[in-house]
Motif scaffolding. Structure first.
Motif, mmCIF file in Angstrom:
data_model
loop_
_atom_site.group_PDB
_atom_site.id
_atom_site.type_symbol
_atom_site.label_atom_id
_atom_site.label_comp_id
_atom_site.label_asym_id
_atom_site.label_seq_id
_atom_site.Cartn_x
_atom_site.Cartn_y
_atom_site.Cartn_z
ATOM 1 N N ALA A 150 0.794 -1.309 0.106
ATOM 2 C CA ALA A 150 -0.135 0.138 -0.153
ATOM 3 C C ALA A 150 1.032 1.258 0.012
ATOM 4 C CB ALA A 150 -0.905 -0.073 1.089
ATOM 5 N N THR A 202 -9.900 5.712 -1.109
ATOM 6 C CA THR A 202 -10.572 4.475 -1.902
ATOM 7 C C THR A 202 -10.565 4.911 -3.550
ATOM 8 O OG1 THR A 202 -12.959 5.146 -1.542
ATOM 9 C CG2 THR A 202 -11.844 3.381 -0.259
ATOM 10 N N TYR A 229 -10.365 -2.514 -3.117
ATOM 11 C CA TYR A 229 -10.365 -2.614 -1.802
ATOM 12 C C TYR A 229 -11.455 -3.143 -1.021
ATOM 13 C CZ TYR A 229 -7.141 1.151 -3.119
ATOM 14 O OH TYR A 229 -5.852 1.770 -3.529
ATOM 15 N N HIS A 248 -11.742 -0.621 4.084
ATOM 16 C CA HIS A 248 -10.361 -0.446 3.864
ATOM 17 C C HIS A 248 -10.100 1.326 4.138
ATOM 18 C CE1 HIS A 248 -6.366 -0.173 1.867
ATOM 19 N NE2 HIS A 248 -6.822 0.727 1.079
ATOM 20 N N ARG A 263 -10.097 1.940 7.827
ATOM 21 C CA ARG A 263 -8.676 1.457 8.454
ATOM 22 C C ARG A 263 -7.541 2.356 8.219
ATOM 23 N NH1 ARG A 263 -10.921 -3.249 7.242
ATOM 24 N NH2 ARG A 263 -9.904 -3.646 5.104
ATOM 25 N N LEU A 264 -7.339 2.887 7.115
ATOM 26 C CA LEU A 264 -6.443 3.756 6.510
ATOM 27 C C LEU A 264 -6.351 5.260 7.299
ATOM 28 C CD1 LEU A 264 -6.029 3.602 2.910
ATOM 29 C CD2 LEU A 264 -4.312 2.587 4.412
#
Length: 238
Positions: free
Chosen positions: A76, A165, A171, A175, A178-179
Motif C-alpha cells: 500500500a 478509495t 479495496y 479499507h 482503516r487507513l
C-alpha cells in the motif's frame, strides 16, 4: 519535450501532458514487477519512445499487465505527504499538508462517481481541519459547538474515505476507514479528541461521535496510544 508514467488514467486525461504512458499497475509500482529489470526496462523504453511522437498531447496504454498475484500483494502506498503549506509540527500545518496531498484523489473520486456524501456541516474540508486543529494547537480555548462538531467529523471522515478509495486497486469493505485510523494525521487528531472526551464523565458520550471503541482499539497501537494520551491529558484548567 517531456514524457512520463501515470498510474491513474483519469488524471492524465484531465491534465493533458505532452506525452504520458498509462500503466495498469497498483499504486507504488509505477514500473511494474519489483526486481524484474527486464520488465521495468520495457516500461521505461515505452515511455521514452513517446518522445518520438511529432506532437502531443499523447496518452498511450502500456500493453502488459501484472499477474493477479502481484497486484494482490503490492504494498500500500496511500499518499505522499510533501512539505506543502507550512513546514511546522503544528496540527494545523500537518492536517493541511495532508489535505493538499489527498485533494487530487478526492477530486478524482468526485469525477468518477459524480456525487459525494460530504456536505453535512456546510463548511469546506480545509476549514473544518483548521477548526479542529485550532483546539489541538491551543487547548486553552473553548471546544467547537458539539452540533457542528458531529457534522464536521462525519464530513471529514467521508471526504478522507472517498479520497483514499479513489486510488488504484480493489479495496475490501472498511479499507478507507482503516487507513484513516492507522496511517493519517487526521486519525491521530481524532484520537486526541477521543481521549479528551473519554477522560471526562460529562463529555464521555461525545467520544462516540469521534470514533467507536473498535476503531480506536483496532488501530495500530491503539490501546497503548489511548492510555498514553489519557495520561498526558491536560487538567481542567486547560
Amino acid at each position: 519535450m517531456t514524457t512520463g508514467i501515470s498510474l491513474v488514467r483519469e488524471n492524465a486525461e484531465a491534465m493533458q501532458p505532452p506525452r504520458m504512458l498509462w500503466v495498469s499497475f497498483p499504486l507504488g509500482r509505477p514500473l511494474g514487477r519489483a526486481g524484474d529489470a527486464a520488465f521495468q526496462h520495457r516500461v521505461i523504453a515505452h515511455a521514452l519512445d513517446l518522445l518520438n511522437r511529432p506532437s502531443g498531447p499523447v496518452l498511450e496504454d502500456f500493453p502488459e499487465d501484472l499477474d493477479e498475484e502481484i497486484v494482490d500483494t503490492a504494498p500500500a502506498c496511500p499518499v505522499s505527504f510533501g512539505p506543502r503549506r507550512g513546514d511546522s509540527d503544528l496540527w494545523v500545518d500537518r492536517l493541511l499538508r495532508e489535505f493538499d496531498a489527498l485533494r487530487p484523489w478526492y477530486e478524482l473520486s468526485l469525477r468518477r462517481r459524480g456525487r459525494t456524501t460530504v456536505g453535512l456541516s456546510g463548511d469546506a474540508i480545509d476549514v473544518i481541519l483548521e477548526k479542529l486543529a485550532a483546539w489541538l494547537d491551543d487547548r486553552s480555548q473553548a471546544l467547537a459547538d458539539f452540533t457542528w462538531f458531529k457534522r464536521a467529523i462525519e464530513d471529514v471522515k467521508a471526504w478522507y474515505g472517498e479520497a483514499l478509495t479513489a486510488q488504484p486497486g480493489d479495496y475490501p469493505p472498511g479499507h478507507g476507514e482503516r487507513l484513516i485510523w492507522e496511517q493519517t494525521v487526521l486519525g491521530e487528531a481524532l484520537k486526541q479528541y477521543y481521549a479528551h472526551f473519554q477522560s471526562q464523565p460529562d463529555t464521555a458520550l461525545f467520544a462516540r461521535l469521534v470514533a467507536s471503541r473498535e476503531a480506536i482499539g483496532g488501530s495500530t497501537g491503539g490501546a497503548e496510544l489511548l492510555r498514553k494520551m489519557l495520561d498526558d491529558e491536560p487538567g481542567e484548567d486547560a
